[in-house]
Design a protein around this motif. Structure first.
Motif, PDB file in Angstrom:
ATOM      1  N   GLU A   1     -10.253   6.401   9.738  1.00 22.90           N
ATOM      2  CA  GLU A   1     -11.586   5.790   9.650  1.00 22.90           C
ATOM      3  C   GLU A   1     -11.587   4.327  10.063  1.00 22.90           C
ATOM      4  OE1 GLU A   1     -12.753   6.478   5.649  1.00 22.90           O
ATOM      5  OE2 GLU A   1     -13.055   8.650   5.904  1.00 22.90           O
ATOM      6  N   GLY A   2     -10.411   3.771  10.398  1.00 17.42           N
ATOM      7  CA  GLY A   2     -10.355   2.400  10.912  1.00 17.42           C
ATOM      8  C   GLY A   2      -9.673   1.401  10.013  1.00 17.42           C
ATOM      9  N   PHE A   3      -9.060   1.813   8.946  1.00 18.67           N
ATOM     10  CA  PHE A   3      -8.381   0.887   8.024  1.00 18.67           C
ATOM     11  C   PHE A   3      -7.056   0.437   8.641  1.00 18.67           C
ATOM     12  CE2 PHE A   3      -5.415   0.069   4.512  1.00 18.67           C
ATOM     13  CZ  PHE A   3      -6.124  -0.892   3.816  1.00 18.67           C
ATOM     14  N   MET A   4      -6.893  -0.880   8.830  1.00 24.10           N
ATOM     15  CA  MET A   4      -5.692  -1.416   9.472  1.00 24.10           C
ATOM     16  C   MET A   4      -5.189  -2.678   8.774  1.00 24.10           C
ATOM     17  SD  MET A   4      -4.623   0.374  12.026  1.00 24.10           S
ATOM     18  CE  MET A   4      -5.234   1.854  12.811  1.00 24.10           C
TER      19      MET A   4
ATOM     20  N   ILE B   1      -4.081   6.157  17.492  1.00 28.73           N
ATOM     21  CA  ILE B   1      -4.623   4.986  16.787  1.00 28.73           C
ATOM     22  C   ILE B   1      -3.538   3.932  16.585  1.00 28.73           C
ATOM     23  CG2 ILE B   1      -5.778   4.207  14.687  1.00 28.73           C
ATOM     24  CD1 ILE B   1      -6.880   7.034  14.366  1.00 28.73           C
ATOM     25  N   LEU B   2      -2.362   4.353  16.126  1.00 28.99           N
ATOM     26  CA  LEU B   2      -1.293   3.412  15.787  1.00 28.99           C
ATOM     27  C   LEU B   2      -0.445   3.022  16.991  1.00 28.99           C
ATOM     28  CD1 LEU B   2      -0.083   5.063  12.451  1.00 28.99           C
ATOM     29  CD2 LEU B   2      -1.652   3.138  12.722  1.00 28.99           C
ATOM     30  N   GLY B   3      -0.321   3.917  17.989  1.00 25.78           N
ATOM     31  CA  GLY B   3       0.549   3.646  19.141  1.00 25.78           C
ATOM     32  C   GLY B   3       0.190   2.391  19.909  1.00 25.78           C
TER      33      GLY B   3
ATOM     34  N   LEU C   1       0.858  -1.192   0.000  1.00 24.76           N
ATOM     35  CA  LEU C   1       0.000   0.000   0.000  1.00 24.76           C
ATOM     36  C   LEU C   1       0.891   1.239   0.000  1.00 24.76           C
ATOM     37  CD1 LEU C   1      -2.614  -1.035   2.741  1.00 24.76           C
ATOM     38  CD2 LEU C   1      -3.046  -0.900   0.294  1.00 24.76           C
ATOM     39  N   VAL C   2       0.576   2.185  -0.833  1.00 18.73           N
ATOM     40  CA  VAL C   2       1.315   3.437  -0.892  1.00 18.73           C
ATOM     41  C   VAL C   2       0.306   4.573  -0.921  1.00 18.73           C
ATOM     42  CG1 VAL C   2       3.032   4.831  -2.114  1.00 18.73           C
ATOM     43  CG2 VAL C   2       3.188   2.328  -2.164  1.00 18.73           C
ATOM     44  N   GLY C   3       0.503   5.580  -0.108  1.00 16.34           N
ATOM     45  CA  GLY C   3      -0.436   6.697  -0.064  1.00 16.34           C
ATOM     46  C   GLY C   3       0.131   7.872   0.689  1.00 16.34           C
ATOM     47  N   GLY C   4      -0.665   8.909   0.726  1.00 17.26           N
ATOM     48  CA  GLY C   4      -0.290  10.123   1.432  1.00 17.26           C
ATOM     49  C   GLY C   4      -1.415  10.546   2.349  1.00 17.26           C
ATOM     50  N   ASP C   5      -2.003  11.707   2.030  1.00 19.37           N
ATOM     51  CA  ASP C   5      -3.115  12.208   2.851  1.00 19.37           C
ATOM     52  C   ASP C   5      -4.332  11.287   2.781  1.00 19.37           C
ATOM     53  OD1 ASP C   5      -1.540  14.354   3.521  1.00 19.37           O
ATOM     54  OD2 ASP C   5      -2.323  15.642   1.929  1.00 19.37           O
ATOM     55  N   ASP C   6      -4.537  10.662   1.614  1.00 18.35           N
ATOM     56  CA  ASP C   6      -5.688   9.760   1.476  1.00 18.35           C
ATOM     57  C   ASP C   6      -5.550   8.531   2.382  1.00 18.35           C
ATOM     58  OD1 ASP C   6      -3.489   8.928   0.082  1.00 18.35           O
ATOM     59  OD2 ASP C   6      -4.623   7.986  -1.556  1.00 18.35           O
ATOM     60  N   LEU C   7      -4.318   7.965   2.485  1.00 19.52           N
ATOM     61  CA  LEU C   7      -4.096   6.804   3.350  1.00 19.52           C
ATOM     62  C   LEU C   7      -4.221   7.193   4.823  1.00 19.52           C
ATOM     63  CD1 LEU C   7      -3.410   3.839   3.618  1.00 19.52           C
ATOM     64  CD2 LEU C   7      -0.974   4.423   3.438  1.00 19.52           C
ATOM     65  N   ILE C   8      -3.779   8.393   5.177  1.00 20.28           N
ATOM     66  CA  ILE C   8      -3.935   8.865   6.558  1.00 20.28           C
ATOM     67  C   ILE C   8      -5.408   8.961   6.923  1.00 20.28           C
ATOM     68  CG2 ILE C   8      -3.581  10.848   8.083  1.00 20.28           C
ATOM     69  CD1 ILE C   8      -0.934  11.351   6.695  1.00 20.28           C
ATOM     70  N   GLN C   9      -6.228   9.443   6.007  1.00 20.19           N
ATOM     71  CA  GLN C   9      -7.657   9.552   6.274  1.00 20.19           C
ATOM     72  C   GLN C   9      -8.298   8.170   6.424  1.00 20.19           C
ATOM     73  OE1 GLN C   9      -9.252  12.315   6.973  1.00 20.19           O
ATOM     74  NE2 GLN C   9     -11.191  11.208   7.272  1.00 20.19           N
ATOM     75  N   GLN C  10      -7.860   7.203   5.617  1.00 15.44           N
ATOM     76  CA  GLN C  10      -8.397   5.844   5.733  1.00 15.44           C
ATOM     77  C   GLN C  10      -8.040   5.224   7.087  1.00 15.44           C
ATOM     78  OE1 GLN C  10      -7.216   3.400   2.419  1.00 15.44           O
ATOM     79  NE2 GLN C  10      -7.915   4.873   0.882  1.00 15.44           N
ATOM     80  N   ILE C  11      -6.827   5.483   7.563  1.00 16.02           N
ATOM     81  CA  ILE C  11      -6.419   4.945   8.862  1.00 16.02           C
ATOM     82  C   ILE C  11      -7.263   5.561   9.972  1.00 16.02           C
ATOM     83  CG2 ILE C  11      -4.518   4.822  10.518  1.00 16.02           C
ATOM     84  CD1 ILE C  11      -2.602   4.675   8.146  1.00 16.02           C
TER      85      ILE C  11
END
Length: 352
Positions: A220-223, A244-246, A208-218
Motif C-alpha cells: 500500500e506504499g509504506f516505506m 516495489i522494493l527492487g 518494525l517487525v511483522g509478517g503478512d500484515d507488514l507485507i500488505q502495508q508495503i
C-alpha cells in the motif's frame, strides 16, 4: 507608362547559346554571375570563346546579345554597390560595420562548461585542491574536511572505478562491509518473519517487525524504514514485493546479508554500521564511509575497511588492472583523486 525590368542571369544564359564570341565584349566574356541566394546558387554556363560555325539565327536575333550585355552591366553595378556602400538620396554612403561581441563575464567566462552551473560556494572551495594531483589518504581526508562548508553535516563518500563490466555474470560485484567507526546515521530496520523469530527480532532492537500484515502495508506504499531483513521462510511471500522494493534497493538478498536465519546478528550489524554496496552498470562503486565531522582517524579506518572489502570481493571474471581510479568527496563538495598504489599499500598504525 511601361516599366523596364532588369534582365536576370537566366537571360544571359539563354542569349549565350545563340551569340558568337566575337560579338561579345571582353568584360562580358569574363563575366561570372553571382548566386541568387546564400543557400542556393544558380550557376549559368560559363562563356568561353570557342570556334563554331555561324548560326542562321545569329543575324536575325541581335536583341538577345544586347540583353546579355545589359544583364552583365547590372550585375557589375550591384557588385560595386555592395563593396562601396549604398548611396542615399542626399549623396551619403552607408557602410556596413561589424560590431564586436561583448566579452563574457562571471560564470559565462569559465572554460569548463560544467563549472558554469556550479554555485559560488563550490567554485571557491574547488580552488583548494589541485585538479590532476593524486593525493595520499591522510592529506586527502584533511582536505575533505576543509572543503565542507554547508550548514548541515555532510556525508563522506568514496567512489571506486573498477575494470569490470557488470553485464557479465562473472564480473558483477555486490557485497557488504562493516565500518568499524559506524556511518553516523540512525538506521531504521524492519524485519519480516514469523513464529519464534518474531520475539527475537523485537528483543534485538528491530524498529518494525511483522509478517503478512507488514507485507500488505508495503504494497500500500509504506516505506518508513532503511533496511528490510527477512527470514528464509518468508521469501516466497516477499517475492511479490520485487517490483516495489527492487528499484529502491530494499529487496532482501542473501549477498547483502538481509536474508538470514540469524536475525538478531543481522540487526546488530546494520545498527552498528554495516553498509551494502554494488557496482553500477559502468563499473563504479559508490559507498559512504562516515560523516564529515568524524575525526580524521575514524574516517581513515572506515575508508581502509571499504577498500579492503572491495579488493577481497574481486569478481572472478575481472581481467587486467582491477583498480582504475579512486576518489573521495563530501556530499556537496568536489572530488579528490587518490593515489591507488599508496591507498592499497597503506597500513594503519598499531595504536589505531
Amino acid at each position: 507608362m511601361a516599366t523596364s525590368t532588369p534582365p536576370s542571369s537566366l537571360m544571359l544564359t539563354y542569349a549565350s547559346s545563340y551569340a558568337h564570341p566575337h560579338d561579345l565584349t571582353p568584360s562580358l566574356v569574363s563575366f561570372q554571375p553571382k548566386p541568387l541566394f546564400k543557400t542556393f546558387c544558380l550557376c549559368p554556363l560559363a562563356l568561353r570563346p570557342r570556334e563554331r560555325e555561324p548560326s542562321k539565327w545569329s543575324n536575325s536575333e541581335p536583341h538577345r546579345v544586347a540583353a546579355a550585355a545589359l544583364t552583365a552591366e547590372a550585375e557589375v553595378e550591384e557588385d560595386v554597390d555592395e563593396k562601396e556602400g549604398v548611396k542615399g538620396g542626399d549623396g551619403s554612403v552607408a557602410v556596413a560595420v561589424s560590431v564586436p561581441s561583448k566579452p563574457k563575464k562571471g560564470k559565462a567566462a569559465l572554460l569548463l562548461k560544467r563549472d558554469r552551473t556550479r554555485s559560488k560556494r563550490f567554485l571557491e572551495i574547488q580552488k583548494l585542491r589541485e585538479t590532476k594531483k593524486e593525493y595520499e589518504l591522510q592529506p586527502a581526508l584533511a582536505l575533505l574536511k576543509e572543503m565542507t562548508s554547508t550548514k548541515f553535516v555532510e556525508t563522506a563518500e568514496a567512489h571506486f572505478r573498477l575494470n569490470i563490466d557488470p553485464k557479465y555474470n562473472d564480473q558483477q560485484l555486490r557485497a557488504t562491509v562493516n565500518l568499524p567507526k559506524g556511518t553516523g546515521q540512525t538506521v531504521k530496520v524492519a524485519v519480516l518473519t514469523q513464529g519464534e523469530r518474531f520475539d527475537e527480532a523485537k528483543n534485538a532492537g528491530a524498529d518494525l517487525v511483522g509478517g503478512d500484515d507488514l507485507i500488505q502495508q508495503i504494497k500500500e506504499g509504506f516505506m518508513e524504514f532503511d533496511k528490510l531483513i527477512a527470514s528464509p521462510d518468508m521469501m516466497p511471500k516477499v517475492a511479490s514485493l520485487g517490483k516495489i522494493l527492487g528499484p529502491r534497493g530494499l529487496m532482501p538478498n542473501p549477498k547483502a546479508g538481509t536474508v538470514t536465519p540469524n536475525i538478531p546478528q543481522a540487526i546488530a550489524e546494520f545498527k552498528q554500521g554495516k553498509v551494502e554496496y554494488r557496482a553500477d552498470k559502468t563499473g563504479i562503486v559508490h559507498l559512504r564511509f562516515g560523516k564529515a565531522d568524524f575525526p580524521e582517524e575514524d574516517l581513515l579506518v572506515n575508508l581502509l575497511a571499504a577498500v579492503k572489502s572491495v579488493e577481497a570481493n574481486k569478481p572472478p571474471g575481472a581481467k587486467g588492472v582491477y583498480w582504475k581510479s579512486a576518489h573521495i568527496c563530501s556530499s556537496m563538495g568536489p572530488s579528490i583523486r587518490l593515489n591507488i598504489r599508496a591507498m592499497l599499500d597503506f597500513k594503519l598504525p598499531t595504536n589505531a
